[in-house]
Design an enzyme around this catalytic site. Structure first.
Site, mmCIF file in Angstrom:
data_model
loop_
_atom_site.group_PDB
_atom_site.id
_atom_site.type_symbol
_atom_site.label_atom_id
_atom_site.label_comp_id
_atom_site.label_asym_id
_atom_site.label_seq_id
_atom_site.Cartn_x
_atom_site.Cartn_y
_atom_site.Cartn_z
ATOM 1 C CE LYS A 184 4.407 13.399 -15.108
ATOM 2 N NZ LYS A 184 3.149 13.990 -15.665
ATOM 3 N N GLY A 237 -0.804 4.371 -17.707
ATOM 4 C CA GLY A 237 -1.097 5.320 -18.771
ATOM 5 C C GLY A 237 -1.232 4.620 -20.106
ATOM 6 C CB SER A 238 -1.147 5.981 -23.498
ATOM 7 O OG SER A 238 0.109 6.612 -23.497
ATOM 8 N N GLY A 242 3.996 3.724 -22.379
ATOM 9 C CA GLY A 242 4.504 2.541 -21.670
ATOM 10 C C GLY A 242 5.663 1.895 -22.418
ATOM 11 C CD GLU A 259 -3.670 -0.515 -15.155
ATOM 12 O OE1 GLU A 259 -3.954 -0.602 -16.377
ATOM 13 O OE2 GLU A 259 -4.371 0.069 -14.324
ATOM 14 C CB CYS A 293 -7.263 1.083 -17.768
ATOM 15 S SG CYS A 293 -7.430 0.637 -16.049
ATOM 16 C CD GLU A 390 -7.422 2.395 -23.524
ATOM 17 O OE1 GLU A 390 -6.249 2.764 -23.749
ATOM 18 O OE2 GLU A 390 -7.793 1.933 -22.437
HETATM 19 P P1 NAI Z 1 -0.213 9.366 -21.238
HETATM 20 O O1 NAI Z 1 0.246 7.949 -21.241
HETATM 21 O O2 NAI Z 1 0.468 10.333 -22.118
HETATM 22 O O3 NAI Z 1 -0.113 9.948 -19.736
HETATM 23 C C1 NAI Z 1 -0.036 9.183 -18.559
HETATM 24 C C2 NAI Z 1 1.074 9.728 -17.658
HETATM 25 O O4 NAI Z 1 2.327 9.527 -18.294
HETATM 26 C C3 NAI Z 1 0.976 11.232 -17.392
HETATM 27 O O5 NAI Z 1 1.423 11.508 -16.078
HETATM 28 C C4 NAI Z 1 1.955 11.798 -18.401
HETATM 29 O O6 NAI Z 1 2.469 13.063 -18.023
HETATM 30 C C5 NAI Z 1 3.041 10.757 -18.395
HETATM 31 N N1 NAI Z 1 3.879 10.728 -19.592
HETATM 32 C C6 NAI Z 1 3.539 11.034 -20.873
HETATM 33 N N2 NAI Z 1 4.601 10.916 -21.676
HETATM 34 C C7 NAI Z 1 5.641 10.508 -20.922
HETATM 35 C C8 NAI Z 1 7.006 10.205 -21.175
HETATM 36 N N3 NAI Z 1 7.524 10.296 -22.393
HETATM 37 N N4 NAI Z 1 7.779 9.827 -20.143
HETATM 38 C C9 NAI Z 1 7.278 9.714 -18.910
HETATM 39 N N5 NAI Z 1 6.012 10.000 -18.597
HETATM 40 C C10 NAI Z 1 5.191 10.385 -19.588
HETATM 41 O O7 NAI Z 1 -1.775 9.378 -21.518
HETATM 42 P P2 NAI Z 1 -2.641 10.595 -22.115
HETATM 43 O O8 NAI Z 1 -1.966 11.234 -23.281
HETATM 44 O O9 NAI Z 1 -2.996 11.482 -20.997
HETATM 45 O O10 NAI Z 1 -3.899 9.800 -22.648
HETATM 46 C C11 NAI Z 1 -3.877 9.248 -23.945
HETATM 47 C C12 NAI Z 1 -4.520 7.899 -24.003
HETATM 48 O O11 NAI Z 1 -3.889 6.989 -23.108
HETATM 49 C C13 NAI Z 1 -5.965 7.849 -23.586
HETATM 50 O O12 NAI Z 1 -6.802 8.233 -24.623
HETATM 51 C C14 NAI Z 1 -6.127 6.405 -23.201
HETATM 52 O O13 NAI Z 1 -6.352 5.631 -24.345
HETATM 53 C C15 NAI Z 1 -4.790 6.044 -22.600
HETATM 54 N N6 NAI Z 1 -4.789 6.123 -21.133
HETATM 55 C C16 NAI Z 1 -4.898 4.975 -20.395
HETATM 56 C C17 NAI Z 1 -4.964 5.043 -19.022
HETATM 57 C C18 NAI Z 1 -5.093 3.831 -18.181
HETATM 58 O O14 NAI Z 1 -5.642 3.910 -17.103
HETATM 59 N N7 NAI Z 1 -4.582 2.696 -18.594
HETATM 60 C C19 NAI Z 1 -4.955 6.314 -18.319
HETATM 61 C C20 NAI Z 1 -4.776 7.466 -19.166
HETATM 62 C C21 NAI Z 1 -4.716 7.335 -20.516
#
Ligand code: NAI
Ligand code: MG
Length: 489
Positions: A184, A237-238, A242, A259, A293, A390
């Site tokens: 996904k 992701g966030s 997580g 992660e 990250c 962050e």
């Molecule tokens: P996010 O955590 O919402 O998105 C990451 C992935 O998780 C995407 O594929 C998203 O569609 C999916 N996702 C979101 N909600 C979900 C759920 N309830 N169940 C399953 N999958 C889900 O991150 P977002 O909103 O794009 O970015 C927000 C903040 O997250 C950023 O400002 C940053 O601080 C952090 N982030 C950290 C990352 C890292 O590499 N550790 C990468 C991206 C974001």
């Protein structure tokens, strides 16, 4: 910034890859993905929801129990190696696709992302036929041995900052271990994952081994996490998502690897090679517009050299070429979306109201797309939000410390634990600190490197748990089975 015709990426037509076929979403909906460098639409992609994800998980299960699960490990490795060759042959096309969709400067995607993706598939292709069990002579009256089996169906959920690389970090080891995958991609950057799916089919990956279901987190992502047919969720992701994933996965006791984020300290002592330290501190926070990250978002500087370092950092940020991703001169590209830019700008306002000193940048760049000037805050206090949270943008927080003890305390004072760096010539200090820093990776006199062979991940809290990459990642996708054969007559 003209793109040679041969390099213009073929934009995937946006259908979902399920069971080796390209399908529209069950309810026929699509969503628009845009180019963050211009704000203009790039493609329309099918919006997967419950039904589509259920279909993909069923296809992955069938492939796991069928073609992939019964194939000799050597042949799995060969197919992965064919995929490596295809990725190499299409590398420049993928560089353009990834840069357009993710707002990533072409030069950086070419130098960093694609080589890392190719190396990752190459490395794990080699592992496919080298996984082995063990004989443990536990008892004299029994033959006791361990089999190493794939966990089954893996749900990989990845973010938008390194779309293809993050996908590779999960898909490559999972496939090498004999698992099948439902991938996904992030709703902001689904295109390279779809292209990966096409190339995987071309490489001869059997139907259903890799399924790609673009969609939104709360729809496709959540459906994948709650599906009882998924044996492991591997997420990047966030921290908030997580946590939700871990809670939700508990319902079916699905394995999770997380992660998450970082607020990594980059610690510069007065005896450091300051020229190199400042250059690395600058790229450590401004690379990928700070959307990393492991961004070195907290620059901890020994008091005696504070002014000198801040001055040099400000000078460097002024020299960074901000511009379109396809412009070869660009060093700092856009932020991924309007929403993310708003979030980062809100943090700039928070920093100012908290009393930190804005010494560089802080403004949106007036051009189409979502650009922020490289931004540096000095005189940051450890209690400020910009020192603890962050930001995920090109915003550095410079803080000062007195001595080694003070540096260590400050470094370990956040809820994150992903990475840290130390700049010093004192070798005993290096090892004292490396052992005590709360981080999954510690860099010494450098910043930001990862390598396929070296495990990567957080040491708990808001940085998450588990390891991608290296031999360590094989444990994510395998489980041991104990066999006890009675030898008594
Ligand atoms: P996010 O955590 O919402 O998105 C990451 C992935 O998780 C995407 O594929 C998203 O569609 C999916 N996702 C979101 N909600 C979900 C759920 N309830 N169940 C399953 N999958 C889900 O991150 P977002 O909103 O794009 O970015 C927000 C903040 O997250 C950023 O400002 C940053 O601080 C952090 N982030 C950290 C990352 C890292 O590499 N550790 C990468 C991206 C974001
Ligand atoms: Mg996009």
């Amino acid at each position: 910034m003209t793109v040679a015709q041969a390099e213009v990426p073929r934009i995937p037509d946006g259908r979902l890859l399920i069971g080796g076929r390209w399908l529209d979403a069950a309810d026929g909906e699509r969503f628009v993905v845009e180019n963050p460098a211009t704000g203009k639409p790039l493609a329309e992609v099918c919006r997967a929801r419950d039904k589509d994800v259920a279909k993909a998980v069923a296809a992955a299960r069938e492939a796991y129990e069928g073609a992939w699960g019964t194939m000799d490990a050597r042949d799995r490795g060969r197919i992965l190696r064919r995929l490596v060759t295809l990725l190499e042959n299409h590398s420049e096309e993928l560089v353009h696709l990834e840069s357009l969709d993710g707002g990533k400067p072409l030069k950086a995607t070419r130098r960093q992302d694609l080589p890392a993706v190719i190396d990752c598939f190459d490395y794990y292709a080699g592992w496919a036929d080298k996984l082995k069990g063990d004989v443990v002579p536990a008892r004299s009256d029994a033959l006791t041995y361990l089999l190493r089996e794939p966990v089954g169906v893996v749900g990989a959920i990845v973010p938008w900052n390194f779309p293809l690389m993050n996908a590779a970090w999960k898909v490559a080891p999972a496939l090498a271990c004999g698992c099948t995958v439902v991938l996904k991609p992030a709703e902001l950057t689904p295109l390279s994952a779809l292209r990966l799916g096409e190339l995987a089919l071309e490489a001869g990956l059997p139907d259903g081994v890799l399924n790609v279901v673009p969609g939104f987190g709360t729809e496709a992502g959540a459906a994948l996490v709650s599906n009882p047919g998924v044996d492991k969720i591997s997420f990047t992701g966030s921290p908030a998502v997580g946590r939700w994933i871990m809670k939700t996965a508990a319902e079916n006791v699905t394995r999770v690897g997380l992660e998450l984020g970082g607020k990594s300290p980059n610690i510069i002592f007065e005896d450091a090679d300051l020229k190199r330290a400042v250059a690395a501190a600058s790229s450590g926070i401004f690379f990928n517009a700070g959307q990393v990250c492991s961004a070195g978002s907290r620059i901890l500087v020994q008091e005696s050299i504070k002014d000198e370092v801040v001055e040099a950092l400000v000078e460097r940020s002024a020299s960074l070429a901000v511009g379109d991703t396809l412009d070869e001169k660009t060093m700092l590209g856009p932020i991924i979306s309007e929403k993310q830019l708003d979030k980062v700008q809100a943090y700039v306002a928070v920093g100012q109201s908290e009393g930190a000193k804005l010494v560089a940048g802080g403004n949106r760049v007036s051009r189409p797309g979502y650009y922020l000037e490289p931004t540096v805050f000095a005189n940051v206090d450890e209690h400020m939000r910009i020192a603890r949270e962050e930001i995920f943008g090109p915003v550095a927080a410079v803080m000062s410390f007195k001595d080694e003890q003070d540096a260590l305390r400050l470094a370990n004072s956040t809820t994150y634990s992903l990475a840290a760096a130390i700049w010093t010539k004192d070798v005993t200090r290096v090892h004292r600190l490396a052992a005590k820093l709360s981080a999954g990776t510690v860099w010494v006199n450098t910043y930001g490197h990862t390598d396929t062979r070296l495990p990567w991940g957080g040491s708990g809290g808001d940085s998450g748990i588990g390891r991608d990459l290296g031999e360590a990642a094989l444990a994510n996708y395998t489980e041991t089975k104990t066999i006890w054969v009675n030898l008594r007559q």
